[in-house]
Scaffold this motif. Structure first.
Motif, PDB file in Angstrom:
ATOM      1  N   PRO A  24       5.967   0.996  -4.484  1.00  0.00           N
ATOM      2  CA  PRO A  24       4.626   1.602  -4.561  1.00  0.00           C
ATOM      3  C   PRO A  24       3.936   1.167  -5.853  1.00  0.00           C
ATOM      4  O   PRO A  24       4.536   1.175  -6.921  1.00  0.00           O
ATOM      5  CB  PRO A  24       4.926   3.108  -4.564  1.00  0.00           C
ATOM      6  N   TYR A  41       3.819   2.467   8.986  1.00  0.00           N
ATOM      7  CA  TYR A  41       3.268   3.574   8.204  1.00  0.00           C
ATOM      8  C   TYR A  41       2.727   3.050   6.876  1.00  0.00           C
ATOM      9  O   TYR A  41       3.294   2.139   6.271  1.00  0.00           O
ATOM     10  CB  TYR A  41       4.333   4.640   7.937  1.00  0.00           C
ATOM     11  N   HIS A  42       1.610   3.639   6.455  1.00  0.00           N
ATOM     12  CA  HIS A  42       0.979   3.287   5.187  1.00  0.00           C
ATOM     13  C   HIS A  42       0.882   4.554   4.351  1.00  0.00           C
ATOM     14  O   HIS A  42       0.366   5.573   4.824  1.00  0.00           O
ATOM     15  CB  HIS A  42      -0.414   2.702   5.435  1.00  0.00           C
ATOM     16  N   THR A  43       1.377   4.515   3.128  1.00  0.00           N
ATOM     17  CA  THR A  43       1.312   5.661   2.226  1.00  0.00           C
ATOM     18  C   THR A  43       0.339   5.353   1.103  1.00  0.00           C
ATOM     19  O   THR A  43       0.484   4.357   0.392  1.00  0.00           O
ATOM     20  CB  THR A  43       2.696   5.983   1.636  1.00  0.00           C
ATOM     21  N   ASP A  46       0.656   9.157  -2.033  1.00  0.00           N
ATOM     22  CA  ASP A  46       1.704  10.057  -1.532  1.00  0.00           C
ATOM     23  C   ASP A  46       1.395  10.687  -0.175  1.00  0.00           C
ATOM     24  O   ASP A  46       2.090  11.614   0.253  1.00  0.00           O
ATOM     25  CB  ASP A  46       1.995  11.181  -2.554  1.00  0.00           C
ATOM     26  N   ARG A  48       1.278   9.920   3.805  1.00  0.00           N
ATOM     27  CA  ARG A  48       1.824   8.938   4.747  1.00  0.00           C
ATOM     28  C   ARG A  48       1.194   9.136   6.124  1.00  0.00           C
ATOM     29  O   ARG A  48       1.062  10.249   6.619  1.00  0.00           O
ATOM     30  CB  ARG A  48       3.346   9.116   4.840  1.00  0.00           C
ATOM     31  N   PHE A  49       0.807   8.025   6.741  1.00  0.00           N
ATOM     32  CA  PHE A  49       0.178   8.099   8.064  1.00  0.00           C
ATOM     33  C   PHE A  49       0.452   6.790   8.791  1.00  0.00           C
ATOM     34  O   PHE A  49       0.695   5.745   8.175  1.00  0.00           O
ATOM     35  CB  PHE A  49      -1.333   8.341   7.951  1.00  0.00           C
ATOM     36  N   TYR A  51      -0.156   3.299  10.881  1.00  0.00           N
ATOM     37  CA  TYR A  51      -1.202   2.288  10.981  1.00  0.00           C
ATOM     38  C   TYR A  51      -0.962   1.445  12.220  1.00  0.00           C
ATOM     39  O   TYR A  51       0.159   1.391  12.756  1.00  0.00           O
ATOM     40  CB  TYR A  51      -1.258   1.402   9.731  1.00  0.00           C
ATOM     41  N   HIS A  65      -0.076   2.668  -3.382  1.00  0.00           N
ATOM     42  CA  HIS A  65       0.214   2.558  -1.952  1.00  0.00           C
ATOM     43  C   HIS A  65       1.445   1.702  -1.685  1.00  0.00           C
ATOM     44  O   HIS A  65       1.897   0.938  -2.542  1.00  0.00           O
ATOM     45  CB  HIS A  65      -0.997   1.960  -1.218  1.00  0.00           C
ATOM     46  N   HIS A  66       1.985   1.852  -0.478  1.00  0.00           N
ATOM     47  CA  HIS A  66       3.003   0.941   0.043  1.00  0.00           C
ATOM     48  C   HIS A  66       3.054   1.068   1.560  1.00  0.00           C
ATOM     49  O   HIS A  66       2.572   2.048   2.141  1.00  0.00           O
ATOM     50  CB  HIS A  66       4.379   1.197  -0.579  1.00  0.00           C
ATOM     51  N   PHE A  67       3.620   0.059   2.223  1.00  0.00           N
ATOM     52  CA  PHE A  67       3.741   0.018   3.676  1.00  0.00           C
ATOM     53  C   PHE A  67       5.195   0.154   4.099  1.00  0.00           C
ATOM     54  O   PHE A  67       6.109  -0.303   3.401  1.00  0.00           O
ATOM     55  CB  PHE A  67       3.189  -1.303   4.236  1.00  0.00           C
ATOM     56  N   GLU A  68       5.393   0.778   5.247  1.00  0.00           N
ATOM     57  CA  GLU A  68       6.678   0.748   5.955  1.00  0.00           C
ATOM     58  C   GLU A  68       6.404   0.080   7.301  1.00  0.00           C
ATOM     59  O   GLU A  68       5.690   0.629   8.132  1.00  0.00           O
ATOM     60  CB  GLU A  68       7.214   2.167   6.170  1.00  0.00           C
TER      61      GLU A  68
END
Length: 285
Positions: A24, A41-43, A46, A48-49, A51, A65-68
């Motif tokens: 992040p 998911y994109h956070t 803090d 998270r939702f 995408y 931010h960071h992506f999962e």
């Protein structure tokens, strides 16, 4: 495609990955992120939702931010600084655009997530996205002006959608919601217009007497309304001295000061130097 141009104020970065390896993080520039394909998911800050394909995200410098990634994702990043809209590029409404940039800069993502509420706006932005890619790649005559105006248009549409989403979100908040947040938001949004930040206007808008709103504001922030407005204006002056080529007289006019000397006097009280001295020191460092 990953090179800096426009005097290092704008870059396009495109890639497809199966796994997000970065920690992040935040940056000192703005990012518009386009999801061409993929899901996950994109956070942001803090929150998270999920995408999906065709989502569009806007990140301000203070956003983390960071992506999962669940399904291989194709990203396009437009990364830029406010200098993209400086006087070096012929953007007629750059003063008004700067106001939008500053609002985003000093108010990191209020409602993170996909920034588009209207699908017709999404289609327009994706079409402009394609134009920017072509101009950036081919560098034909006037490509700098075309890119600057294209990004300005994209961001104006995004700000419109964010504003509508925010206003809709506000309607669903209980009446007991902290009123100070609404007052502070109003001041930041209208700090360029002195009449809209005066105590009598704020008192009428928020259904309070002038004495009660003054007492309430001081209790919640530790400052008077006048002190807060002045301090916020000084933050904007500092930002414009560092990042724009506006003259001190122009900055004074933009922020509602009667003249350059009035701004200089106020600035000296906060920074122990004149705006001109401050700008000179920043240019040396």
């Amino acid at each position: 495609m990953n090179r800096y141009t426009l005097n290092e104020t704008f870059v396009v970065h495109r890639y497809a990955i199966d796994e997000w390896e970065a920690e992040p993080h935040n940056h000192n520039y703005f990012e518009i992120i386009f999801i061409e394909k993929g899901s996950g998911y994109h956070t942001i800050n803090d929150i998270r939702f999920p995408y999906k394909e065709n989502n569009i995200f806007l990140l301000a410098p203070e956003d983390t931010h960071h992506f999962e990634i669940e399904k291989r994702t194709n990203f396009t990043y437009f990364k830029f600084t406010e200098l993209l809209f400086s006087s070096k590029v012929n953007l007629p409404d750059r003063k008004y655009w700067l106001q939008r940039i500053e609002q985003l800069l000093h108010q990191p993502n209020i409602i993170p997530g996909d920034v588009i509420s209207h699908e017709e706006d999404r289609s327009i932005i994706w079409d402009i996205h394609n134009v920017v890619l072509e101009e950036f790649k081919n560098e034909k005559v006037y490509y700098q002006e075309i890119i600057s105006n294209a990004i300005s248009t994209i961001l104006s549409i995004i700000v419109r959608n964010i504003s509508e989403k925010y206003n809709s979100h506000q309607k669903n908040i209980l009446v007991s919601h902290n009123k100070i947040d609404s007052i502070l938001s109003h001041i930041r949004q209208h700090v360029y217009d002195n009449d809209l930040t005066k105590i009598n206007f704020l008192a009428n808008k928020f259904n309070m007497s002038q004495s009660s709103i003054s007492t309430y504001f001081k209790r919640k922030t530790g400052e008077s309304i006048h002190q807060y407005v002045t301090k916020y204006k000084m933050k904007l002056v500092e930002y414009r001295l560092q990042h724009t080529e506006f003259t001190i007289a122009e900055i004074a006019y933009q922020l509602g000061y009667t003249d350059e000397s009035h701004l200089t006097k106020t600035f000296k009280k906060h920074f122990s130097m004149s705006p001109k001295q401050y700008r000179n020191e920043m240019s040396i460092s």
